[in-house]
Scaffold this active site. Structure first.
Site, PDB file in Angstrom:
ATOM      1  NE  ARG A  70      44.929  -0.069  -0.379  1.00  0.00           N
ATOM      2  CZ  ARG A  70      44.127  -0.067   0.664  1.00  0.00           C
ATOM      3  NH1 ARG A  70      44.272   0.848   1.585  1.00  0.00           N
ATOM      4  NH2 ARG A  70      43.182  -0.966   0.800  1.00  0.00           N
ATOM      5  CD  GLU A 107      36.332  -8.230   9.957  1.00  0.00           C
ATOM      6  OE1 GLU A 107      36.991  -7.458   9.234  1.00  0.00           O
ATOM      7  OE2 GLU A 107      35.927  -7.953  11.095  1.00  0.00           O
TER       8      GLU A 107
HETATM    9  P1  AMP Z   1      43.151  -9.202   5.201  1.00  0.00           P
HETATM   10  O1  AMP Z   1      42.896 -10.146   4.076  1.00  0.00           O
HETATM   11  O2  AMP Z   1      42.046  -9.201   6.214  1.00  0.00           O
HETATM   12  O3  AMP Z   1      44.520  -9.402   5.836  1.00  0.00           O
HETATM   13  O4  AMP Z   1      43.087  -7.745   4.595  1.00  0.00           O
HETATM   14  C1  AMP Z   1      44.129  -7.256   3.899  1.00  0.00           C
HETATM   15  C2  AMP Z   1      43.715  -6.316   2.809  1.00  0.00           C
HETATM   16  O5  AMP Z   1      42.658  -5.435   3.195  1.00  0.00           O
HETATM   17  C3  AMP Z   1      44.916  -5.466   2.442  1.00  0.00           C
HETATM   18  O6  AMP Z   1      45.066  -5.550   1.048  1.00  0.00           O
HETATM   19  C4  AMP Z   1      44.576  -4.081   2.939  1.00  0.00           C
HETATM   20  O7  AMP Z   1      44.787  -3.171   1.901  1.00  0.00           O
HETATM   21  C5  AMP Z   1      43.113  -4.096   3.334  1.00  0.00           C
HETATM   22  N1  AMP Z   1      42.863  -3.701   4.748  1.00  0.00           N
HETATM   23  C6  AMP Z   1      42.378  -4.515   5.726  1.00  0.00           C
HETATM   24  N2  AMP Z   1      42.221  -3.850   6.887  1.00  0.00           N
HETATM   25  C7  AMP Z   1      42.651  -2.584   6.668  1.00  0.00           C
HETATM   26  C8  AMP Z   1      42.776  -1.411   7.486  1.00  0.00           C
HETATM   27  N3  AMP Z   1      42.422  -1.387   8.782  1.00  0.00           N
HETATM   28  N4  AMP Z   1      43.277  -0.298   6.917  1.00  0.00           N
HETATM   29  C9  AMP Z   1      43.655  -0.300   5.619  1.00  0.00           C
HETATM   30  N5  AMP Z   1      43.552  -1.357   4.798  1.00  0.00           N
HETATM   31  C10 AMP Z   1      43.062  -2.498   5.296  1.00  0.00           C
END
Ligand code: AMP
Length: 182
Positions: A70, A107
């Site tokens: 995205r 996670e």
């Molecule tokens: P992180 O690496 O945990 O910061 O996750 C970021 C990536 O996961 C981003 O590219 C988001 O598109 C996706 N993502 C993580 N959590 C969500 C959420 N609650 N809603 C939508 N997309 C999420």
């Protein structure tokens, strides 16, 4: 100043109106922030991109890094608006060799991001990383490692929104984090 306040407020308003919050997706306990309606709306897309480009310019960026997938949609429009290039930071296995690979923990598992190791000169480049959502910060942190290993620096992070309570920012050091919906 008046102008920048207007763009900021318009972007925030457009996001609040258009984000679809979906409980328990992709698994129980996760509130998924679906930003597809923001991208599909002409006004929301325009104000969000304009605001992201404005803050990225203020950060002094001369290249945009978009996170698979995205972040590509947002990042390329931001780069076009700024008059700079876009680096697509891809999920593992999509790019032909040679590549630079950075693994990171999500996670529940491990994942990896890649950028080309030849054909793009990142030496001395000031990169702003663009994505839709900041959650744990693992993705942006891994992307930062990639940019640094290639000789560039990350001057800031620009996202549409941040998942509260995960403290993703703590993984991103002292570099500015700009969240539109805040
Ligand atoms: P992180 O690496 O945990 O910061 O996750 C970021 C990536 O996961 C981003 O590219 C988001 O598109 C996706 N993502 C993580 N959590 C969500 C959420 N609650 N809603 C939508 N997309 C999420």
């Amino acid at each position: 100043m008046g102008d920048s306040k207007d763009t900021f407020e318009s972007a925030k308003e457009a996001l609040r109106e258009k984000i679809r919050k979906v409980p328990d997706f992709p698994e129980k306990g996760v509130l998924f922030e679906d930003l597809t309606p923001v991208l599909a709306d002409a006004h929301a897309l325009r104000v969000v991109i304009k605001e992201m480009a404005r803050v990225s310019e203020n950060l002094g960026a001369d290249l945009v890094g978009g996170l698979d997938a995205r972040g590509f949609l947002l990042g390329s429009a931001v780069a076009y608006e700024m008059g700079v290039g876009i680096l697509a930071i891809r999920k593992k296995g999509k790019l032909p060799p040679p590549v630079i690979t950075q693994e990171y923990k999500t996670e529940y598992s491990t994942a990896a991001l890649e950028i080309p190791a030849s054909g793009i000169d990142l030496d001395g480049k000031k990169v702003v990383l663009v994505d839709d959502v900041l959650a744990t910060g693992g993705t942006l942190s891994a992307a930062t490692d990639l940019i640094q290993r290639a000789g560039g620096s990350v001057v800031g992070y620009v996202v549409m929104l941040e998942v509260q309570g995960l403290d993703g920012r703590s993984r991103l050091g002292d570099v500015p984090v700009v969240v539109l919906d805040q």
